[in-house]
Design a protein around this motif. Structure first.
Motif, PDB file in Angstrom:
ATOM      1  N   ARG A   1     -14.612  10.645  10.697  1.00 28.75           N
ATOM      2  CA  ARG A   1     -13.183  10.411  10.519  1.00 28.75           C
ATOM      3  C   ARG A   1     -12.882  10.103   9.047  1.00 28.75           C
ATOM      4  O   ARG A   1     -13.228   9.036   8.567  1.00 28.75           O
ATOM      5  N   ILE A   2     -12.254  11.030   8.364  1.00 29.55           N
ATOM      6  CA  ILE A   2     -11.983  10.920   6.935  1.00 29.55           C
ATOM      7  C   ILE A   2     -10.545  10.457   6.735  1.00 29.55           C
ATOM      8  O   ILE A   2      -9.596  11.181   7.060  1.00 29.55           O
ATOM      9  N   GLY A   3     -10.396   9.256   6.215  1.00 28.89           N
ATOM     10  CA  GLY A   3      -9.073   8.661   6.065  1.00 28.89           C
ATOM     11  C   GLY A   3      -8.173   9.407   5.097  1.00 28.89           C
ATOM     12  O   GLY A   3      -8.589   9.761   3.995  1.00 28.89           O
ATOM     13  N   ILE A   4      -6.948   9.650   5.556  1.00 27.68           N
ATOM     14  CA  ILE A   4      -5.920  10.250   4.689  1.00 27.68           C
ATOM     15  C   ILE A   4      -4.656   9.391   4.649  1.00 27.68           C
ATOM     16  O   ILE A   4      -3.697   9.740   3.991  1.00 27.68           O
ATOM     17  N   ASP A   5      -4.673   8.275   5.355  1.00 21.91           N
ATOM     18  CA  ASP A   5      -3.544   7.354   5.416  1.00 21.91           C
ATOM     19  C   ASP A   5      -2.417   7.963   6.254  1.00 21.91           C
ATOM     20  O   ASP A   5      -2.442   9.134   6.599  1.00 21.91           O
ATOM     21  N   HIS A   6      -1.463   7.167   6.583  1.00 20.12           N
ATOM     22  CA  HIS A   6      -0.314   7.614   7.382  1.00 20.12           C
ATOM     23  C   HIS A   6       0.924   7.580   6.486  1.00 20.12           C
ATOM     24  O   HIS A   6       1.100   6.623   5.726  1.00 20.12           O
ATOM     25  N   PRO A   7       1.777   8.579   6.561  1.00 19.37           N
ATOM     26  CA  PRO A   7       2.945   8.579   5.670  1.00 19.37           C
ATOM     27  C   PRO A   7       3.840   7.352   5.850  1.00 19.37           C
ATOM     28  O   PRO A   7       4.444   6.878   4.889  1.00 19.37           O
ATOM     29  N   ARG A   8       3.913   6.786   7.042  1.00 25.84           N
ATOM     30  CA  ARG A   8       4.775   5.609   7.259  1.00 25.84           C
ATOM     31  C   ARG A   8       4.212   4.386   6.548  1.00 25.84           C
ATOM     32  O   ARG A   8       4.953   3.521   6.089  1.00 25.84           O
ATOM     33  N   LYS A   9       2.875   4.300   6.446  1.00 27.25           N
ATOM     34  CA  LYS A   9       2.270   3.176   5.720  1.00 27.25           C
ATOM     35  C   LYS A   9       2.532   3.290   4.230  1.00 27.25           C
ATOM     36  O   LYS A   9       2.386   2.324   3.495  1.00 27.25           O
ATOM     37  N   ARG A  10       2.916   4.471   3.793  1.00 26.19           N
ATOM     38  CA  ARG A  10       3.196   4.715   2.378  1.00 26.19           C
ATOM     39  C   ARG A  10       4.700   4.812   2.132  1.00 26.19           C
ATOM     40  O   ARG A  10       5.124   5.286   1.095  1.00 26.19           O
ATOM     41  N   ASN A  11       5.482   4.390   3.126  1.00 27.88           N
ATOM     42  CA  ASN A  11       6.940   4.414   3.035  1.00 27.88           C
ATOM     43  C   ASN A  11       7.486   5.812   2.765  1.00 27.88           C
ATOM     44  O   ASN A  11       8.448   5.992   2.017  1.00 27.88           O
ATOM     45  N   MET A  12       6.852   6.806   3.367  1.00 28.02           N
ATOM     46  CA  MET A  12       7.298   8.192   3.223  1.00 28.02           C
ATOM     47  C   MET A  12       8.044   8.593   4.486  1.00 28.02           C
ATOM     48  O   MET A  12       7.672   8.186   5.583  1.00 28.02           O
ATOM     49  N   VAL A  13       9.067   9.397   4.345  1.00 23.24           N
ATOM     50  CA  VAL A  13       9.829   9.878   5.493  1.00 23.24           C
ATOM     51  C   VAL A  13       9.397  11.290   5.893  1.00 23.24           C
ATOM     52  O   VAL A  13       9.929  11.851   6.842  1.00 23.24           O
TER      53      VAL A  13
END
Length: 148
Positions: free
Chosen positions: A66-78
């Protein structure tokens, strides 16, 4: 929709690979960039590729890198999640992802020789900071003769 399952199933059938001998490397929204984990089995957590592979193999008991790419909501992205996972990472993110992949290769090497717990533990250690790409080599220059 990701239709990876058909290809994985065909390879497994042709080479007689058991489900628990498969390693699937995939992007993981639930892990931050520069984090990577190895586990065996589990659900698909909404990942269409894992969903299709699980259905095609009729089992979730394969290994997952499982290679982390982060979640857009955690980055305040819409940005919609589908668009986010398909976008090209910036250079800093790419360096972190490549660093994770390098660590994953080390873990897989341990897994392949039967060191399952060591492989998992390898990735639990804090990730080293990614190193900058080396500067391009330059041709040597001739020094001017010294007139002393």
């Amino acid at each position: 929709m990701n239709l990876s399952g058909r290809a994985v199933q065909a390879v497994c059938h042709f080479y007689k690979i058991a489900v628990d001998e498969i390693i699937v490397a995939h992007d993981e929204l639930d892990l931050p960039i520069n984090e990577i984990k190895l586990k065996k089995g589990g659900g698909h957590a909404g990942h269409n590729g894992l969903r299709d592979i699980t259905a095609a193999l009729a089992s979730p008991e394969f290994w997952r890198l499982r290679i982390g790419i982060d979640h857009p909501r955690k980055r305040n992205m819409v940005q919609p999640v589908a668009d986010y996972v398909l976008h090209r990472p910036n250079s800093e993110e790419a360096a972190q992802i490549l660093n994770s992949i390098d660590r994953g290769v080390e873990a897989i090497a341990k897994l392949l020789i039967g060191e399952k717990q060591e492989a998992i533990a390898t990735l639990k250690a804090p990730a080293p900071a990614p190193t900058a790409a080396p500067a391009p080599a330059t041709a040597p220059t001739k020094e001017a003769p010294h007139n002393d």
